[in-house]
Design a protein around this motif. Structure first.
Motif, PDB file in Angstrom:
ATOM      1  N   GLY A 219       5.831  45.662  64.662  1.00  0.00           N
ATOM      2  CA  GLY A 219       4.654  46.502  64.525  1.00  0.00           C
ATOM      3  C   GLY A 219       4.203  46.510  63.079  1.00  0.00           C
ATOM      4  O   GLY A 219       4.867  45.959  62.193  1.00  0.00           O
ATOM      5  N   SER A 220       3.055  47.152  62.810  1.00  0.00           N
ATOM      6  CA  SER A 220       2.480  47.143  61.467  1.00  0.00           C
ATOM      7  C   SER A 220       3.387  47.799  60.435  1.00  0.00           C
ATOM      8  O   SER A 220       3.323  47.477  59.248  1.00  0.00           O
ATOM      9  CB  SER A 220       1.118  47.839  61.477  1.00  0.00           C
ATOM     10  OG  SER A 220       1.243  49.173  61.932  1.00  0.00           O
ATOM     11  N   LEU A 221       4.241  48.721  60.880  1.00  0.00           N
ATOM     12  CA  LEU A 221       5.138  49.414  59.948  1.00  0.00           C
ATOM     13  C   LEU A 221       6.530  48.808  59.910  1.00  0.00           C
ATOM     14  O   LEU A 221       7.400  49.267  59.188  1.00  0.00           O
ATOM     15  CB  LEU A 221       5.235  50.904  60.336  1.00  0.00           C
ATOM     16  CG  LEU A 221       3.933  51.683  60.296  1.00  0.00           C
ATOM     17  CD1 LEU A 221       4.164  53.123  60.729  1.00  0.00           C
ATOM     18  CD2 LEU A 221       3.304  51.643  58.916  1.00  0.00           C
ATOM     19  N   GLY A 222       6.731  47.749  60.721  1.00  0.00           N
ATOM     20  CA  GLY A 222       8.044  47.141  60.785  1.00  0.00           C
ATOM     21  C   GLY A 222       8.983  47.929  61.682  1.00  0.00           C
ATOM     22  O   GLY A 222       8.621  48.954  62.245  1.00  0.00           O
ATOM     23  N   ALA A 223      10.204  47.442  61.838  1.00  0.00           N
ATOM     24  CA  ALA A 223      11.216  48.123  62.651  1.00  0.00           C
ATOM     25  C   ALA A 223      12.570  47.884  61.995  1.00  0.00           C
ATOM     26  O   ALA A 223      13.054  46.752  61.954  1.00  0.00           O
ATOM     27  CB  ALA A 223      11.205  47.581  64.077  1.00  0.00           C
ATOM     28  N   ARG A 224      13.153  48.928  61.485  1.00  0.00           N
ATOM     29  CA  ARG A 224      14.416  48.775  60.746  1.00  0.00           C
ATOM     30  C   ARG A 224      15.517  48.195  61.615  1.00  0.00           C
ATOM     31  O   ARG A 224      16.357  47.430  61.142  1.00  0.00           O
ATOM     32  CB  ARG A 224      14.834  50.131  60.153  1.00  0.00           C
ATOM     33  CG  ARG A 224      13.874  50.665  59.094  1.00  0.00           C
ATOM     34  CD  ARG A 224      14.406  51.910  58.408  1.00  0.00           C
ATOM     35  NE  ARG A 224      15.510  51.597  57.490  1.00  0.00           N
ATOM     36  CZ  ARG A 224      15.349  51.240  56.231  1.00  0.00           C
ATOM     37  NH1 ARG A 224      14.134  51.110  55.710  1.00  0.00           N
ATOM     38  NH2 ARG A 224      16.385  50.998  55.457  1.00  0.00           N
ATOM     39  N   GLN A 225      15.535  48.537  62.897  1.00  0.00           N
ATOM     40  CA  GLN A 225      16.568  48.002  63.786  1.00  0.00           C
ATOM     41  C   GLN A 225      16.458  46.478  63.901  1.00  0.00           C
ATOM     42  O   GLN A 225      17.459  45.760  63.797  1.00  0.00           O
ATOM     43  CB  GLN A 225      16.436  48.632  65.175  1.00  0.00           C
ATOM     44  CG  GLN A 225      17.489  48.123  66.170  1.00  0.00           C
ATOM     45  CD  GLN A 225      17.212  48.588  67.594  1.00  0.00           C
ATOM     46  OE1 GLN A 225      16.063  48.856  67.959  1.00  0.00           O
ATOM     47  NE2 GLN A 225      18.245  48.676  68.405  1.00  0.00           N
TER      48      GLN A 225
END
Length: 393
Positions: A219-225
């Motif tokens: 997604g636009s904010l990324g995904a830490r997992q």
């Protein structure tokens, strides 16, 4: 028959809070503009979104294929989140929702649009209710496999409820079910004309990369997992794939202590955020690894890409991504790594499957079949156009 406005007709789009509730609406905006140009009709598009957050920035900058703004005017309103669980913030947000309703009433009374189209999200509820009060026809769209609370509320005001899946009908109330129209999920027109060659040029790859290209996004904010899974397995990944990784601007710190090897230097390409080039970059990918938000999976389907999906699970989610992912997995378009299966071992197993070119081709075909012959944005735009110019109530 309604008398056609000699100047222009007006339509209001409502929705926001996340890109997932904005980009599909913008796709419909663009499709409606194309249709109106073909029919020599003039239209003015207004957007009601959240006064805070990303809404204004995305809507105010998005342009169609001709370089023209998708929406002419943006109005920001106060917005409260709709939660299904107990929280003191629910009480506070009631005031924001009421303020959003009052603001929407004033905005809509001033604009006097022919139609209001809601793309969902918590910010769309006050405008839909205001439109109902003012007698403005409402159309709403649900992108996920199972409808969210906003859609369930908005469906009470709507003339039609657009859904992305036939199976979604069964999750609607009896009154909403009879108003349901299966359209698919709108995808921006630029994805239908995406170029693998342009994507490779942007990434600095040759015309025929030696390894399969794995495109990773959260997604636009990324995904830490997802970022953590990539970084834990980076040596293994870069020995087998060219890894193009949209990390999310907020997660750049996760890349600060990566192994410093020639394999990684040559085959790992991290980007905080990709916007304009995203369709071409995805087209250049052989495999897509992502969350299971509606936008990501339908864009991948339009491009005919095999997917590995890591849906958002647990607290803070209603399970919509798991439902989306399950549908694509059952259709043969994706491998899903959910909950306890979202591990390094399972990721390697899934990617090992897609190292087989024949397996990728088989999954790609099934992925493309889900979108084949469908252009949801055009279908919705056509329905809205008929409503605007028919004069029917």
């Amino acid at each position: 028959m309604k008398k056609i406005n000699s100047d222009f007709e007006k339509i209001v789009f409502a929705g926001g809070g996340t890109g997932g509730h904005i980009y599909p609406g913008l796709a419909v905006c663009d499709a409606l503009r194309v249709l109106c140009r073909e029919k020599s009709r003039n239209i003015k598009i207004y957007w009601i979104g959240n006064s805070k957050g990303m809404d204004r920035d995305i809507v105010s900058k998005n342009v169609d294929a001709d370089g023209k703004l998708s929406a002419d005017v943006f109005y920001g309103i106060p917005s409260g989140k709709l939660r299904r669980y107990f929280s003191f913030r629910n009480f506070l947000d009631l005031f924001n929702i009421f303020a959003g309703l009052i603001a929407s009433l004033f905005i809509l009374a001033k604009i006097k649009p022919s139609v209001l189209f809601s793309k969902g999200g918590f910010v769309s509820v006050p405008p839909c209710l205001a439109a109902k009060i003012l007698g403005i026809p409402v159309y709403t769209h649900e992108c996920d496999f199972t409808p969210g609370l906003a859609t369930k509320i908005n469906s009470r005001s709507a003339s039609s409820v657009f859904v992305s899946y036939e199976e979604t009908r069964s999750y609607l109330s009896a009154s909403a079910r009879v108003k349901a129209v299966v359209t698919g999920n709108p995808v921006r027109p630029v994805f239908y004309s995406a170029s693998e060659e342009r994507g490779r040029a942007f990434l600095g790859l040759g015309s025929k990369p030696e390894k399969p290209v794995l495109f990773v996004q959260g997604g636009s904010l990324g995904a830490r997992q997802i970022n953590a899974l990539i970084h834990e397995n980076l040596e293994w990944l870069c020995s087998r794939f060219i890894v193009v990784h949209q990390t999310g601007a907020a997660n750049k710190d996760q890349s600060s202590s990566l192994p410093d090897s020639d394999e990684i230097k040559q085959n790992y390409k991290p980007y905080p955020f990709i916007y304009k080039e995203m369709p071409d970059v995805m087209a250049a990918g052989d495999i897509i690894l992502s969350r299971a938000g509606a936008n990501s999976i339908w864009e991948s389907s339009v491009l005919g890409k095999p997917m590995i999906l890591v849906p958002l699970c647990g607290n803070g989610t209603r399970g919509d991504q798991e439902d989306n992912a399950s549908y694509f997995e059952k259709s043969g378009a994706a491998i899903v790594l959910a909950r306890e299966n979202a591990t390094s071992e399972k990721l390697r197993e899934a990617l090992q499957v897609f190292l087989d070119e024949n397996k990728r081709a088989e999954c790609s075909k099934k992925s493309a079949a889900l979108s084949e012959g469908k252009k949801p944005a055009e279908k919705i735009a056509s329905i809205l156009y008929e409503k605007i110019y028919s004069g029917e109530n």
